[in-house]
Motif scaffolding. Structure first.
Motif, mmCIF file in Angstrom:
data_model
loop_
_atom_site.group_PDB
_atom_site.id
_atom_site.type_symbol
_atom_site.label_atom_id
_atom_site.label_comp_id
_atom_site.label_asym_id
_atom_site.label_seq_id
_atom_site.Cartn_x
_atom_site.Cartn_y
_atom_site.Cartn_z
ATOM 1 N N GLY A 157 29.407 -30.074 -21.024
ATOM 2 C CA GLY A 157 30.031 -29.969 -22.337
ATOM 3 C C GLY A 157 29.791 -28.623 -22.994
ATOM 4 N N ILE A 158 28.655 -28.017 -22.706
ATOM 5 C CA ILE A 158 28.318 -26.708 -23.264
ATOM 6 C C ILE A 158 28.846 -25.579 -22.381
ATOM 7 C CG2 ILE A 158 26.379 -25.178 -23.849
ATOM 8 C CD1 ILE A 158 24.798 -27.641 -24.602
ATOM 9 N N GLY A 159 29.110 -25.891 -21.116
ATOM 10 C CA GLY A 159 29.524 -24.858 -20.165
ATOM 11 C C GLY A 159 28.320 -24.122 -19.614
ATOM 12 N N LEU A 160 27.285 -24.874 -19.311
ATOM 13 C CA LEU A 160 25.994 -24.328 -18.927
ATOM 14 C C LEU A 160 25.568 -24.923 -17.589
ATOM 15 C CD1 LEU A 160 23.602 -22.685 -20.260
ATOM 16 C CD2 LEU A 160 22.782 -24.869 -21.081
ATOM 17 N N ASN A 161 24.961 -24.131 -16.728
ATOM 18 C CA ASN A 161 24.421 -24.641 -15.475
ATOM 19 C C ASN A 161 23.097 -25.329 -15.784
ATOM 20 O OD1 ASN A 161 23.347 -25.064 -12.900
ATOM 21 N ND2 ASN A 161 24.289 -23.195 -12.113
ATOM 22 N N ASP A 162 22.934 -26.570 -15.318
ATOM 23 C CA ASP A 162 21.723 -27.320 -15.670
ATOM 24 C C ASP A 162 20.471 -26.818 -14.958
ATOM 25 O OD1 ASP A 162 22.313 -28.315 -13.166
ATOM 26 O OD2 ASP A 162 22.300 -30.412 -13.769
ATOM 27 N N ASN A 163 20.592 -25.819 -14.083
ATOM 28 C CA ASN A 163 19.384 -25.254 -13.477
ATOM 29 C C ASN A 163 18.609 -24.376 -14.462
ATOM 30 O OD1 ASN A 163 20.808 -22.840 -13.536
ATOM 31 N ND2 ASN A 163 20.890 -22.592 -11.321
ATOM 32 N N ARG A 164 19.161 -24.142 -15.639
ATOM 33 C CA ARG A 164 18.442 -23.392 -16.683
ATOM 34 C C ARG A 164 17.364 -24.243 -17.339
ATOM 35 N NH1 ARG A 164 19.773 -18.785 -16.885
ATOM 36 N NH2 ARG A 164 18.647 -18.388 -18.778
ATOM 37 N N ILE A 165 17.412 -25.569 -17.141
ATOM 38 C CA ILE A 165 16.426 -26.467 -17.744
ATOM 39 C C ILE A 165 15.164 -26.458 -16.892
ATOM 40 C CG2 ILE A 165 15.917 -28.859 -18.367
ATOM 41 C CD1 ILE A 165 18.945 -29.166 -18.910
ATOM 42 N N VAL A 166 14.045 -26.038 -17.507
ATOM 43 C CA VAL A 166 12.774 -25.939 -16.782
ATOM 44 C C VAL A 166 11.742 -26.949 -17.287
ATOM 45 C CG1 VAL A 166 13.132 -23.500 -16.228
ATOM 46 C CG2 VAL A 166 11.919 -24.120 -18.330
ATOM 47 N N GLU A 167 12.107 -27.687 -18.323
ATOM 48 C CA GLU A 167 11.166 -28.633 -18.930
ATOM 49 C C GLU A 167 11.964 -29.855 -19.396
ATOM 50 O OE1 GLU A 167 8.545 -28.478 -23.004
ATOM 51 O OE2 GLU A 167 8.838 -26.614 -21.891
ATOM 52 N N THR A 168 11.499 -31.060 -19.030
ATOM 53 C CA THR A 168 12.199 -32.294 -19.398
ATOM 54 C C THR A 168 11.216 -33.306 -19.968
ATOM 55 O OG1 THR A 168 13.752 -31.946 -17.579
ATOM 56 C CG2 THR A 168 13.708 -34.126 -18.541
ATOM 57 N N HIS A 169 11.610 -33.939 -21.061
ATOM 58 C CA HIS A 169 10.809 -34.997 -21.685
ATOM 59 C C HIS A 169 11.693 -36.228 -21.840
ATOM 60 C CE1 HIS A 169 7.680 -32.091 -22.837
ATOM 61 N NE2 HIS A 169 8.702 -31.269 -23.011
ATOM 62 N N LEU A 170 11.210 -37.390 -21.384
ATOM 63 C CA LEU A 170 11.949 -38.642 -21.498
ATOM 64 C C LEU A 170 11.127 -39.653 -22.284
ATOM 65 C CD1 LEU A 170 13.221 -39.027 -17.817
ATOM 66 C CD2 LEU A 170 14.484 -38.159 -19.784
ATOM 67 N N TYR A 171 11.796 -40.377 -23.167
ATOM 68 C CA TYR A 171 11.138 -41.390 -23.979
ATOM 69 C C TYR A 171 11.999 -42.650 -23.975
ATOM 70 C CZ TYR A 171 8.928 -37.139 -25.696
ATOM 71 O OH TYR A 171 8.280 -35.939 -25.763
ATOM 72 N N LYS A 172 11.345 -43.777 -24.072
ATOM 73 C CA LYS A 172 12.054 -45.058 -24.071
ATOM 74 C C LYS A 172 11.628 -45.876 -25.283
ATOM 75 C CE LYS A 172 12.678 -49.022 -20.984
ATOM 76 N NZ LYS A 172 12.310 -49.540 -19.657
ATOM 77 N N ASP A 173 12.602 -46.251 -26.109
ATOM 78 C CA ASP A 173 12.371 -47.077 -27.282
ATOM 79 C C ASP A 173 13.333 -48.253 -27.261
ATOM 80 O OD1 ASP A 173 10.311 -45.566 -28.573
ATOM 81 O OD2 ASP A 173 11.826 -44.085 -29.131
ATOM 82 N N VAL A 174 13.148 -49.176 -28.164
ATOM 83 C CA VAL A 174 14.006 -50.352 -28.259
ATOM 84 C C VAL A 174 14.671 -50.372 -29.631
ATOM 85 C CG1 VAL A 174 14.074 -52.869 -28.266
ATOM 86 C CG2 VAL A 174 12.587 -51.679 -26.661
ATOM 87 N N ASP A 175 15.986 -50.539 -29.632
ATOM 88 C CA ASP A 175 16.750 -50.751 -30.856
ATOM 89 C C ASP A 175 17.883 -51.695 -30.500
ATOM 90 O OD1 ASP A 175 18.196 -50.753 -33.179
ATOM 91 O OD2 ASP A 175 18.169 -48.573 -33.435
ATOM 92 N N ARG A 176 17.646 -52.978 -30.715
ATOM 93 C CA ARG A 176 18.619 -54.005 -30.317
ATOM 94 C C ARG A 176 19.960 -53.854 -31.032
ATOM 95 N NH1 ARG A 176 14.158 -55.960 -28.651
ATOM 96 N NH2 ARG A 176 13.631 -57.913 -27.687
ATOM 97 N N ALA A 177 19.931 -53.419 -32.272
ATOM 98 C CA ALA A 177 21.149 -53.320 -33.070
ATOM 99 C C ALA A 177 21.950 -52.048 -32.796
ATOM 100 C CB ALA A 177 20.792 -53.390 -34.550
ATOM 101 N N ASN A 178 21.310 -50.977 -32.345
ATOM 102 C CA ASN A 178 21.998 -49.700 -32.190
ATOM 103 C C ASN A 178 21.508 -48.947 -30.951
ATOM 104 O OD1 ASN A 178 23.556 -47.446 -32.690
ATOM 105 N ND2 ASN A 178 22.201 -46.637 -34.261
ATOM 106 N N PRO A 179 21.869 -49.386 -29.743
ATOM 107 C CA PRO A 179 21.450 -48.651 -28.547
ATOM 108 C C PRO A 179 22.135 -47.281 -28.515
ATOM 109 C CG PRO A 179 22.970 -50.408 -27.965
ATOM 110 C CD PRO A 179 22.678 -50.554 -29.413
ATOM 111 N N ARG A 180 21.381 -46.256 -28.131
ATOM 112 C CA ARG A 180 21.902 -44.891 -28.135
ATOM 113 C C ARG A 180 20.920 -43.989 -27.417
ATOM 114 N NH1 ARG A 180 19.163 -46.261 -32.463
ATOM 115 N NH2 ARG A 180 17.791 -44.806 -33.515
ATOM 116 N N ILE A 181 21.278 -42.728 -27.257
ATOM 117 C CA ILE A 181 20.317 -41.731 -26.796
ATOM 118 C C ILE A 181 20.355 -40.558 -27.767
ATOM 119 C CG2 ILE A 181 20.464 -42.374 -24.368
ATOM 120 C CD1 ILE A 181 22.140 -39.909 -23.859
#
Length: 190
Positions: A157-181
């Protein structure tokens, strides 16, 4: 009034559209001549209007150094790919998700006065990606199952090669009414 639309009262409602095409009728022997009008038979295919994924308008923050955007939860890993003639390809659900993410990113960037500065910095420096998943249940989905498609959709969407990403953080939460990222793409710490 456009074809496929029916006016009811003062508002328009969506209806399904019939698509008709004329193709040569299937025959068991090869046809060596141009098909005549009697050889043509209509093929009718019923189509249904696509329901767009809903994203609130105020769900993106763009600065000169980062993009923070709220997006729908991507399809599960079991629905992201399909096997076609022995090859694994992105499924229609995966393609639709990527299209909608691209539209939301374009919309967020077009509204921001920081678009040029951000794009210049994102294409010239190392990046950090943070994704916070809000699922309807803590046990239904793995946190890493949506990483690849979300990262690919964001970078495309940005027009960027994803190999520029050198650091990744993932988190998991619960929201039954509004699932999203919630995705944050920023410059990596030096």
């Amino acid at each position: 009034m456009p074809a496929g639309r029916r006016r009811t009262g003062s508002h328009r409602s969506q209806v399904s559209v019939r698509v008709v095409s004329y193709r040569p009728a299937a025959k068991s022997e090869p046809v060596s001549k141009q098909p005549s009008a009697s050889d043509l038979r209509p093929t009718v295919r019923q189509t249904h209007p696509r329901v767009p994924l809903h994203i609130p308008e105020s769900s993106a923050v763009v600065t000169g150094e980062s993009l923070d955007i709220t997006l729908p939860v991507p399809p599960s890993i079991n629905h992201q790919y399909a096997t076609v003639q022995g090859r694994r390809v992105l499924s229609s659900a995966g393609r639709t998700y990527k299209e909608h993410v691209g539209q939301q990113i374009w919309l967020a960037l077009s509204r921001s006065p920081h678009k040029r500065a951000l794009l210049h910095r994102l294409q010239s420096e190392s990046l950090a990606l943070s994704i916070r998943f809000y699922f309807t249940s803590p046990l239904r989905r793995d946190v890493d199952g949506g990483l690849k498609i979300a990262q690919d959709a964001l970078c495309e969407g940005i027009g960027l090669n994803d190999n520029r990403i050198v650091e990744t953080h993932l988190y998991k939460d619960v929201d039954r009414a509004n699932p999203r990222i919630r995705i944050a793409l920023s410059l990596a710490a030096r």
